[in-house]
Design an enzyme around this catalytic site. Structure first.
Site, mmCIF file in Angstrom:
data_model
loop_
_atom_site.group_PDB
_atom_site.id
_atom_site.type_symbol
_atom_site.label_atom_id
_atom_site.label_comp_id
_atom_site.label_asym_id
_atom_site.label_seq_id
_atom_site.Cartn_x
_atom_site.Cartn_y
_atom_site.Cartn_z
ATOM 1 N N ASN A 164 -1.198 7.412 -3.962
ATOM 2 C CA ASN A 164 -0.353 6.213 -3.962
ATOM 3 C C ASN A 164 0.419 6.112 -5.267
ATOM 4 O OD1 ASN A 164 -2.933 5.636 -5.107
ATOM 5 N ND2 ASN A 164 -2.645 3.448 -4.842
ATOM 6 N N GLU A 199 2.702 3.381 -7.185
ATOM 7 C CA GLU A 199 3.127 1.975 -7.180
ATOM 8 C C GLU A 199 4.390 1.784 -8.012
ATOM 9 O OE1 GLU A 199 -0.405 -0.267 -8.227
ATOM 10 O OE2 GLU A 199 -1.322 0.178 -6.284
ATOM 11 N N CYS A 245 2.231 4.625 -0.185
ATOM 12 C CA CYS A 245 0.819 4.940 0.069
ATOM 13 C C CYS A 245 0.577 6.451 -0.045
ATOM 14 C CB CYS A 245 0.421 4.518 1.482
ATOM 15 S SG CYS A 245 0.378 2.749 1.751
ATOM 16 N N GLU A 272 -1.128 8.422 1.990
ATOM 17 C CA GLU A 272 -1.016 9.172 3.256
ATOM 18 C C GLU A 272 0.432 9.549 3.534
ATOM 19 O OE1 GLU A 272 -2.506 6.335 2.615
ATOM 20 O OE2 GLU A 272 -4.137 5.880 4.005
ATOM 21 N N CYS A 309 -3.289 2.122 6.334
ATOM 22 C CA CYS A 309 -2.529 0.922 6.739
ATOM 23 C C CYS A 309 -1.700 1.229 7.986
ATOM 24 C CB CYS A 309 -1.646 0.440 5.589
ATOM 25 S SG CYS A 309 -0.135 1.405 5.379
ATOM 26 N N CYS A 325 1.266 3.700 7.598
ATOM 27 C CA CYS A 325 0.817 5.096 7.493
ATOM 28 C C CYS A 325 0.375 5.619 8.861
ATOM 29 C CB CYS A 325 -0.315 5.214 6.481
ATOM 30 S SG CYS A 325 0.256 5.038 4.782
#
Ligand code: THU
Length: 163
Positions: free
Chosen positions: A61, A63, A72, A74, A111, A114
């Site tokens: 990830n 940010e 993210c 994934e 999530c 993803c």
């Protein structure tokens, strides 16, 4: 009215119940947490994709101060697969997360965004994807992304039978 039910099967595995390839992939996902950039959440997620040519592609990830601009783990991994190995199928995707002190006890689950991207990666690769969700207590093995995203949106709705 007809009542319907969706039943989703998955496996809860001890490390010794994973194949050697799966164990390696989980280790790669754990390693990938080290490249996470998570100054806001302090939650480091790592993902590792195993391609049908044996290559492993990692993501973590990333940010951003403008929160929605972050990404993210994934999707970072799968978009890297698409960018660097456009013709290869993703056979398996392992995911792990670290809270700054420890890896999570229970598996981390991806999530919704993803899951949608995983679904399309499975479609482009024409290969059912095995998802390995790492937790210190056990690993969940889910075979096929539709199990994580029933009632998925599909491009078939746009370009399929309506034409
Ligand atoms: N995150 C992921 O990398 N994967 C997911 O499936 C859910 C959440 C990241 C986003 C953010 O950087 C941090 O975890 C906390 O939400």
């Amino acid at each position: 009215m007809e009542k319907k039910r969706i039943v989703i099967g998955y496996e809860q595995c001890k490390p010794e119940e994973l194949t050697a390839d799966e164990l390696r992939l989980v280790e790669s996902a754990k390693m990938a947490t080290k490249s996470s950039y998570a100054p806001y959440s302090h939650f480091s997620v790592g993902a590792a994709a195993l391609l049908d040519n044996g290559e492993t592609v990692i993501g973590s990830n990333q940010e951003n101060a403008a929160y929605p601009s972050g990404m993210c783990a994934e999707r970072a991994a799968l978009f890297a697969c698409g960018s660097q190995f456009a013709d290869r199928a993703v056979k398996a995707l392992a995911i792990a997360a670290h809270d700054g002190k420890n890896f999570t006890d229970r598996p981390i689950t991806p999530c919704g965004a993803c899951r949608q991207v995983m679904l399309e990666a499975e479609a482009w690769g024409k290969h059912e994807m095995t998802i390995l969700l790492f937790g210190k207590q056990f690993v969940w093995r889910v075979v096929g992304v539709t199990k994580l995203l029933p009632f998925t949106f599909s491009s078939d709705f746009i370009v399929g039978e309506n034409e």
